[in-house]
Design a protein around this motif. Structure first.
Motif, PDB file in Angstrom:
ATOM      1  N   ALA A 281      43.922  49.968 -17.497  1.00 31.66           N
ATOM      2  CA  ALA A 281      45.424  50.287 -17.833  1.00 31.66           C
ATOM      3  C   ALA A 281      45.279  51.884 -17.475  1.00 31.66           C
ATOM      4  CB  ALA A 281      45.726  49.739 -19.135  1.00 31.66           C
TER       5      ALA A 281
ATOM      6  N   GLN B  46      55.470  45.437 -10.784  1.00 30.12           N
ATOM      7  CA  GLN B  46      55.064  44.725 -12.014  1.00 30.12           C
ATOM      8  C   GLN B  46      55.827  43.399 -12.102  1.00 30.12           C
ATOM      9  OE1 GLN B  46      56.825  48.101 -14.294  1.00 30.12           O
ATOM     10  NE2 GLN B  46      55.266  49.408 -13.743  1.00 30.12           N
TER      11      GLN B  46
ATOM     12  N   LEU C   3      46.642  42.624 -12.484  1.00 27.31           N
ATOM     13  CA  LEU C   3      47.463  43.229 -13.501  1.00 27.31           C
ATOM     14  C   LEU C   3      47.621  42.264 -14.763  1.00 27.31           C
ATOM     15  CD1 LEU C   3      50.295  45.063 -11.530  1.00 27.31           C
ATOM     16  CD2 LEU C   3      48.320  46.171 -12.742  1.00 27.31           C
ATOM     17  N   GLU C   4      47.887  40.928 -14.306  1.00 24.82           N
ATOM     18  CA  GLU C   4      48.240  39.939 -15.349  1.00 24.82           C
ATOM     19  C   GLU C   4      47.092  39.518 -16.180  1.00 24.82           C
ATOM     20  OE1 GLU C   4      51.245  38.419 -15.994  1.00 24.82           O
ATOM     21  OE2 GLU C   4      52.331  39.654 -14.596  1.00 24.82           O
TER      22      GLU C   4
ATOM     23  N   VAL D 294      44.949  43.621 -17.342  1.00 21.75           N
ATOM     24  CA  VAL D 294      45.781  44.576 -18.123  1.00 21.75           C
ATOM     25  C   VAL D 294      46.290  43.884 -19.422  1.00 21.75           C
ATOM     26  CG1 VAL D 294      47.824  46.159 -18.348  1.00 21.75           C
ATOM     27  CG2 VAL D 294      46.105  46.258 -16.391  1.00 21.75           C
TER      28      VAL D 294
ATOM     29  N   SER E 200      49.373  40.362 -19.607  1.00 19.42           N
ATOM     30  CA  SER E 200      50.930  39.901 -19.161  1.00 19.42           C
ATOM     31  C   SER E 200      51.805  40.645 -20.025  1.00 19.42           C
ATOM     32  CB  SER E 200      51.170  38.399 -19.356  1.00 19.42           C
ATOM     33  OG  SER E 200      50.252  37.869 -18.115  1.00 19.42           O
TER      34      SER E 200
ATOM     35  N   ARG F 100      51.469  43.725 -21.829  1.00 22.30           N
ATOM     36  CA  ARG F 100      51.514  45.024 -21.673  1.00 22.30           C
ATOM     37  C   ARG F 100      52.293  45.255 -19.943  1.00 22.30           C
ATOM     38  NH1 ARG F 100      46.268  48.721 -21.757  1.00 22.30           N
ATOM     39  NH2 ARG F 100      46.567  48.571 -23.707  1.00 22.30           N
ATOM     40  N   VAL F 101      51.858  44.325 -19.162  1.00 23.14           N
ATOM     41  CA  VAL F 101      52.801  44.715 -17.813  1.00 23.14           C
ATOM     42  C   VAL F 101      54.246  44.454 -17.970  1.00 23.14           C
ATOM     43  CG1 VAL F 101      53.080  43.676 -15.494  1.00 23.14           C
ATOM     44  CG2 VAL F 101      50.452  44.191 -16.559  1.00 23.14           C
TER      45      VAL F 101
ATOM     46  N   TRP G  68      55.453  47.577 -19.528  1.00 23.93           N
ATOM     47  CA  TRP G  68      55.497  48.548 -18.474  1.00 23.93           C
ATOM     48  C   TRP G  68      56.790  48.556 -17.521  1.00 23.93           C
ATOM     49  CZ3 TRP G  68      49.930  48.882 -16.155  1.00 23.93           C
ATOM     50  CH2 TRP G  68      49.087  49.324 -17.019  1.00 23.93           C
ATOM     51  N   HIS G  69      56.993  47.069 -17.218  1.00 21.36           N
ATOM     52  CA  HIS G  69      58.221  46.815 -16.419  1.00 21.36           C
ATOM     53  C   HIS G  69      59.424  47.158 -16.960  1.00 21.36           C
ATOM     54  CE1 HIS G  69      60.652  44.432 -13.777  1.00 21.36           C
ATOM     55  NE2 HIS G  69      61.201  43.821 -14.783  1.00 21.36           N
TER      56      HIS G  69
END
Length: 460
Positions: free
Chosen positions: A26, A79, A86-87, A90, A92, A94-95, A98-99
């Protein structure tokens, strides 16, 4: 009635032979995003002469906000692409955060860009601030690709409106989800005016090439991971509903059969987005966690009826075709860094915790599960949990309301009493947001470092 899927020993062998925690990328990713934003600002600086008057300052503020908005739009779509790195690394949840954050910044910059540019154009034409609306109409009618940009901006405003917390909570999940998908159309429509009317791309061919490359790469990731990868996965594994079993009132398990399911790469603690080819469910895709270790011929999800989609699961007929996307999520054994582990589940958050309880490697006494529910009748999968605890020498505890409705004490002090060495544990946490926040604060108060509290929410 309950149903048990065994296979914990094989799953534990596949999980990890020694504790080797996988660090989240991250921080490096956020630094890379910052570097990209700095490069965008440098592009503006390189192509901007001295700004001498008010009109120039307003127009250049509009250029800056426009460039940053265009850059963040690409990140918003990235994202949404469900890139495994990422999924699964990091996380899902948190992504998704972020999105949401990137989307808010993008919409704010878009609004500022439109207002500042139109204000600057009005001043250039000898008009005043009060003529901004008329200037906007004139620009849409006269400048290339501005009609597309206006439609795209309108879509962004609509998406931003339905994403506001109180509005979103009033909408069915499926409605919000499909409105949210219009982000792709909005970004596509607003892209072209950036190239055709943006001064920075007109005078800097390399910048135009970079912009095409950025958006092209993001588009390729979306097509690959949101279209091609799911099609390949479902064509290969041919999943169908095997059976639906009621675990407790309002909670059912769905057994899903298929071919070579162990090659999907799923781990205990992860989830898929499921679509069932049944009446009223064909166009709905919802995230549900695996509630047992994956087997070569069987997967299982356990779901509480809290909405239209989850309530319909009990009506599924054996043989119903299943479409899945995933696996997603970072709440896996790879996050573990210590020998001892505490699993904390609230309500239906027991589903990923049950799978981890079965599969996390550990000697007798290393694994503890704390299960919070309103009553003993709500302790779904309890017989399975008790059997796993007995076979593994693990510790199983529950916390339910008293007969008069009083909630159990889950505080730093109570956790330290029940688990004296809790500060030496890794903790995996899953449950409703309010419950998760309360437990998180209690764990921190009990001395558990934040880096060893692993939690994930699937409310997105």
């Amino acid at each position: 009635m309950t149903t048990t899927l065994s296979g914990g020993r094989a799953a534990r062998r596949q999980t990890m032979r020694r504790i080797r925690p996988r660090r989240s990328p991250a921080v490096p990713l956020l630094l890379a995003v910052g570097v990209g934003a700095a490069a965008v600002l440098w592009l503006w600086w390189r192509n901007t002469p001295a700004v001498a008057d008010t009109t120039g300052r307003i127009l250049n503020a509009g250029r800056i906000t426009g460039l940053l908005a265009g850059y963040l739009m690409a990140l918003v779509v990235l994202q949404m692409a469900r890139v495994p790195a990422l999924e699964r690394r990091v996380g899902s949840d948190r992504v998704a955060r972020w999105h949401a954050m990137t989307g808010r910044y993008t919409l704010s910059l878009v609004i500022a860009h439109v207002f500042l540019i139109m204000w600057g154009y009005a001043l250039q034409a000898g008009k005043t601030l009060g003529d901004v609306v008329q200037q906007t109409v004139d620009s849409v009618n006269q400048l290339p690709d501005m009609g597309k940009a206006a439609i795209g901006t309108g879509l962004l405003l609509l998406i931003g409106l339905v994403s506001i917390g109180p509005v979103r909570r009033l909408m069915p999940y499926d409605t919000w989800y499909h409105v949210h998908l219009m982000t792709y159309a909005a970004v596509y429509l607003t892209f072209w005016h950036q190239i055709s009317t943006g001064n920075d791309f007109a005078v800097e061919p390399l910048a135009k090439t970079f912009w095409y490359g950025l958006y092209g790469a993001v588009t390729a990731l979306v097509v690959w991971f949101r279209v091609i990868t799911p099609v390949r996965l479902n064509m290969r594994h041919r999943m169908r509903v095997e059976a639906v079993v009621e675990e407790t009132p309002g909670i059912v398990s769905v057994l899903i059969s298929g071919r070579k399911l162990h090659r999907m790469g799923a781990e205990a603690g992860q989830f898929f987005r499921w679509r069932f080819r049944a009446p009223g469910m064909r166009f709905s895709s919802h995230p549900y966690s695996l509630s047992a270790a994956p087997r070569p011929d069987m997967l299982r999800i356990t779901v509480k009826a809290i909405g239209d989609h989850s309530a319909r699961l009990r009506e599924l007929e054996p043989g119903t075709r299943v479409w899945a996307e995933g696996p997603y999520g970072a709440l896996t054994a790879q996050r573990r860094s210590r020998g001892k582990v505490l699993l904390v589940a609230g309500g239906v958050g027991i589903t990923p915790m049950r799978a981890l309880f079965e599969t996390l490697p550990g000697a007798a006494g290393d694994i503890t599960l704390l299960y919070r529910a309103n009553s003993t009748q709500d302790l779904a999968l309890w017989d399975e949990l008790a059997k796993i605890a007995n076979e593994r020498g693990a510790r199983l505890m529950y916390a339910v309301n008293s007969p008069d409705g009083e909630r159990p004490d889950i505080s730093a002090e109570s956790l330290e009493r029940k688990i004296p060495d809790i500060e030496r544990h890794d903790v995996f946490l899953c449950g409703p947001p309010g419950f998760a926040q309360t437990v998180y604060e209690a764990l921190r108060g009990a001395g558990v470092p934040a880096r060893r509290i692993h939690h994930e929410s699937f409310e997105m």
